[in-house]
Enzyme design. Structure first.
Site, short mmCIF file in Angstrom:
data_model
loop_
_atom_site.label_atom_id
_atom_site.label_comp_id
_atom_site.label_asym_id
_atom_site.label_seq_id
_atom_site.Cartn_x
_atom_site.Cartn_y
_atom_site.Cartn_z
CD GLU A 1 -0.94 5.69 2.66
OE1 GLU A 1 -1.88 4.91 3.26
OE2 GLU A 1 -1.42 6.04 1.48
CG ASN B 1 -0.77 -2.95 4.64
OD1 ASN B 1 -1.99 -3.46 4.56
ND2 ASN B 1 0.20 -2.64 3.87
CD GLU C 1 -8.12 0.36 1.97
OE1 GLU C 1 -7.14 0.82 2.29
OE2 GLU C 1 -9.32 1.01 2.13
CB ALA D 1 1.33 4.48 0.01
N1 TRP Z 1 -6.19 2.87 1.78
C1 TRP Z 1 -5.05 3.20 0.89
C2 TRP Z 1 -4.95 4.67 1.05
O1 TRP Z 1 -5.80 5.60 1.01
C3 TRP Z 1 -5.51 3.02 -0.72
C4 TRP Z 1 -5.23 1.92 -1.25
C5 TRP Z 1 -4.13 1.42 -1.25
C6 TRP Z 1 -6.08 1.17 -2.00
N2 TRP Z 1 -4.08 0.22 -2.03
C7 TRP Z 1 -5.41 0.03 -2.52
C8 TRP Z 1 -7.50 1.13 -2.36
C9 TRP Z 1 -5.56 -0.82 -3.32
C10 TRP Z 1 -8.01 0.12 -3.18
C11 TRP Z 1 -7.25 -0.81 -3.51
O2 TRP Z 1 -3.93 5.10 1.83
ZN ZN Z 2 -6.01 6.60 2.73
#
Ligand code: TRP
Ligand code: ZN
Length: 851
Positions: A291, A258, A122, A255
């Site tokens: 998460e 996935n 992400e 975190a």
């Molecule tokens: N989706 C993740 C969360 O909010 C956020 C995240 C994890 C993220 N790693 C990242 C966002 C790297 C940008 C880049 O839990």
């Molecule tokens: Zn999140």
């Protein structure tokens, strides 16, 4: 590093991809500098799309070969991806690329951390692993084969074959590429089980590096609590046979959710009583929950495009805050969240980085993982729930899951379920998603023959992001108190929709005192000509715990502002009010601890700027020192008793009861230190058997200008524990007197343990400097210079972390002209750095203002 000019992407330009992906097979042959990734992808024309151009994203990939239906092809390759002529009907795309995980310092895509392979995809990292339509609305079923000598080989979904040097994973749930994950390494595992509400057995595994196996228990318990809570509160059951969590040391965020394989920054999951503080435990519990909750809000229902990021993040933050409120104290959680919100979201919303909860354009999506998208996104959901009621909220969520499971959705889809359940038109409410900036809510009142009226006016300053702001729907929770402090009107939520609106309350015997915006019912700045007497009255009597705290906070802010601007002495209403709070044994100690905390220096700077004056960081710092001493003197008779009552006997547990006592104990010790020069803090440090007490007593010593000996001993004790050494770096800078902060930070960047490529260590050091308000803003510019030097150095290595840390400069226009020109020079220097990443380039142009 990307090296082409930044491009702006617009929400209005969205079109679906021309193909659907029916299945994805990936094979990884792992090698540190030359990992081979073979992909076999079944494409078919997308009947919903008209544009049939075949473009696959791909960056930093070495193309070895490609074929379509078994016939080799030669695609047109650029540094952003490839295009190729493809058949009219369904076809099988095969491709082999080589990548260099060891050379990947950006921590995006497949990279190595302490010898272990891991991924972060992400938002747009999958394109650094192979050629693919790397956009969240392209969902597919993945099968992943991994070949490598590592004993642990993991990917998403369920294991299909686990052999020596070889593993196959299959994820039956269609997902976008940003949820792909792979881990390989010599890891230890802690395992457990969870039986879901329908009786399915789930295997839970927490994988860590050898040496960390003693730090897994708490995270595992938090995971089980999260799984149970989501079943009980949202009716959401887990959907795979295994749930894996892996801790890695080098990670750009907290975190990542996935599918079936959450990857955590080790700081966000590993904890033991000796090495982690109460605050760390609470944060870990919340991040594990966050998460895990993404499995439904983010994974099963994902985002159509990255403009919809708040669809998953705002909702998941809202859900994890509900979880923490249920497990711990709801008022304490709310107050802590609002403190954090004002410290991080308000400056963003009121400065050059302001953007709507759903932005309409971006250059680098990584720059939009912000307090606005996450935390204001969550506040918007809280408002929606307040407006429609708990029952309708639950029905709307059920409908959301039923209607959109397996889809990639938009904010329109989200609002529609609420409209369908309630029959309400949410068109005006939607402005919370489209307008940037913090609304100001001015209130006056009058009293006329038994009728009390509140008159509200909302204003939103026009900004670059929102040129022509329109009135928003503001839920204003209000209660009324009678002259003796009784509640004469229980909390009710007024629904403001006009620019100016009045609400009358009839049949009252006497003019009431209003308690407005209870529980911070909307993310606005409330403006009321309130006097000290009214604040003291609310501090003593308000039946809403949030607003009672807020009254104390306002007294603190008022007195510190006048101390900082006119040199006035500490206000007696504040001191007396705090003494009463301290003495009130009926109040939860954690709540009392929050009451006693001073507003942060930067919160005061914001308040001063809002009031039209130029904040002087040194004067604000001095006001804080003077006020703390005055409070310590004022409360000196009760402090020993508080310290004694807050002592915790028996084994350490990070539960609400013990945590609460230690929080108040730490506040009391800080005050006592103002009087005894650190004698009791030194004694507590010597006796401490957990990190919470060790760090809080050491913090007291540092503010007293003492603690050299303990700082050295702490290092000796913990030099082999990188998470504790992060704290060691941070506390010396956070606790430094302003005049010395930049020099201490500079010294620490020369320490052999300053591994600046590790984001945790970099943030512990330079982030701590940015947080030491008066130290960062030292008049000689040394703080600015040091941060700029290091941002320039980090940018080619890790653009994502660099760009995010640029926000330390976002408030620069509120300071005096000498500081502005010092900061301006550093911003110019950063912006002029040859080869600066698009990430940091975008941040510089936004912070400096369009040129
Ligand atoms: N989706 C993740 C969360 O909010 C956020 C995240 C994890 C993220 N790693 C990242 C966002 C790297 C940008 C880049 O839990
Ligand atoms: Zn999140």
């Amino acid at each position: 590093m990307k090296d082409t000019a930044p491009q702006t992407i617009y929400l209005k330009d969205y079109t679906p991809f021309g193909f659907v992906v029916e299945s994805v097979h990936l094979t990884f042959d792992l090698a540190p500098n030359a990992t081979r990734v073979h992909s076999r992808i079944a494409f078919a024309p997308n009947p919903e799309a008209s544009d049939r151009r075949f473009f696959l994203h791909g960056e930093d990939l070495k193309l070895i070969g490609a074929s379509i239906d078994g016939t080799p092809v030669t695609p047109d390759v650029t540094d952003k991806g490839l295009t190729c002529t493809v058949p009219d009907g369904p076809f099988l795309w095969e491709c082999e690329v080589e990548i260099d995980p060891q050379g990947n310092t950006a921590l995006e895509g497949l990279y190595m951390s302490n010898g272990m392979y891991c991924t972060q995809c992400e938002a747009e990292g999958f394109r650094k692993i192979t050629y693919y339509p790397d956009r969240p609305d392209v969902m597919s079923v993945f099968t992943v084969e991994i070949r490598g000598p590592q004993p642990v080989l993991l990917s998403n979904g369920n294991p299909r074959e686990l052999g020596d040097g070889h593993a196959v994973w299959h994820d039956p749930w269609p997902k976008p590429a940003y949820l792909f994950a792979l881990v390989a390494g010599e890891l230890l595992v802690q395992s457990d089980r969870f039986t879901t509400c329908s009786g399915k057995e789930v295997e839970l595994n927490l994988y860590v590096r050898p040496g960390d196996e003693g730090k897994c228990d708490f995270g595992m318990e938090a995971l089980k609590k999260s799984m149970k809570w989501d079943e009980e509160v949202y009716g959401r059951e887990y959907d795979l046979d295994v749930f894996n969590i892996v801790a890695v040391d080098d990670f750009n965020a907290g975190a990542m959710e996935n599918k079936g394989l959450n990857i955590f920054n080790s700081a966000a999951v590993l904890a033991s009583p000796e090495t982690a503080t109460d605050a760390n435990f609470e944060r870990i519990e919340a991040i594990i929950a966050h998460e895990y909750f993404h499995n439904w809000t983010g994974n099963r229902i994902t985002c159509r495009d990255w403009f919809q990021l708040c669809l998953k993040e705002g909702l998941t933050v809202y859900r994890d805050s509900q979880f923490t409120s249920d497990l711990r104290s709801a008022p304490v959680k709310r107050i802590s969240d609002v403190i954090d919100f004002r410290a991080r979201q308000f400056p963003e919303d009121q400065g050059p980085l302001a953007h709507p909860v759903r932005p309409e354009s971006f250059q680098e999506i990584n720059n939009f993982y912000t307090a606005t998208v996450y935390e204001k996104g969550a506040e918007v959901i809280g408002m929606l729930k307040r407006l429609v009621g708990d029952r309708a909220y639950a029905e709307a969520l059920d409908l959301y899951f039923a209607r959109h499971d397996g889809q990639a959705c938009t904010i329109e889809d989200w609002l529609r379920v609420f409209e369908d359940v309630t029959g309400r038109d949410l068109a005006q409410f939607k402005r919370w998603y489209s307008q940037a900036g913090t609304p100001r809510l001015a209130v006056r009142d009058d009293w006329n023959d038994g009728t009390y009226t509140l008159h509200f006016t909302q204003t939103l300053a026009p900004s670059a992001a929102t040129a022509d702001p329109q009135p928003q729907v503001i839920p204003i929770s209000v209660g009324l108190l009678g002259p003796d402090g009784d509640e004469v009107l229980a909390t009710r939520t007024l629904e403001m929709t006009e620019a100016t609106q009045s609400f009358a309350f009839e049949g009252l015997d006497a003019r009431p005192t209003p308690s407005i915006l209870r529980a911070f019912s909307a993310p606005v700045v409330l403006e009321r000509d309130s006097d000290t007497a009214e604040r003291a009255f609310l501090l003593a009597h308000d039946t809403d715990p949030f607003n009672r705290w807020e009254a104390g906070r306002a007294l603190a802010r008022d007195t510190m502002m006048s101390m900082a601007t006119t040199g006035a002495p500490a206000g007696s209403a504040y001191l007396d009010g705090m003494l009463a709070v301290l003495r009130d044994d009926d109040l939860d100690p954690a709540y009392r601890a929050l009451m006693l905390a001073q507003p942060s220096q930067s919160e005061l700077a914001t308040a001063l700027a809002e009031a039209g004056s130029t904040p002087d960081p040194d004067a604000i710092w001095q006001a804080g020192e003077t006020l703390a001493l005055a409070l310590a003197q004022h409360a000196q008779d009760v402090l020993p008793r508080i310290l004694a009552e807050c002592r915790v006997d028996g084994p350490y547990r990070p539960d609400p009861d013990q945590t609460s006592k230690r929080a108040l104990g730490a506040r009391a010790l800080a005050l006592v230190t103002r009087l005894d020069g650190g004698a009791q803090a030194a004694a507590q440090y010597a006796a401490a058997d957990n990190m919470t007490l060790q760090l809080s007593s050491l913090g007291c010593l540092l503010t007293a200008g003492k603690g050299d000996e303990q700082v050295a001993a702490f290092y000796e004790q913990w030099q082999d524990d990188r998470l504790v050494i992060d704290k060691w770096f941070g506390m010396q800078i956070a606790g430094a007197a302003p005049a010395r902060a930049a020099a201490i930070a500079a010294d620490l960047t020369g320490h052999p343990d300053f591994n600046w490529k590790n984001p945790n260590r970099f943030r512990a050091t330079l982030g701590a400097l940015a947080m030491n308000h008066a130290g960062f803003h030292a008049a000689d510019g040394s703080g600015y210079r040091l941060l700029a030097d290091w941002l320039i150095r980090l940018d080619p290595v890790n653009p994502m972390t660099t760009a995010r840390m640029c926000s330390a400069f976002q408030t620069w226009r509120r300071y005096d002209s000498a500081r502005q020109s010092l900061i301006g020079a550093e911003l110019d220097r950063i912006a002029a750095t040859p080869g600066l990443s698009p990430d940091t380039t975008e941040m510089m142009s936004r912070i400096r203002g369009a040129k």
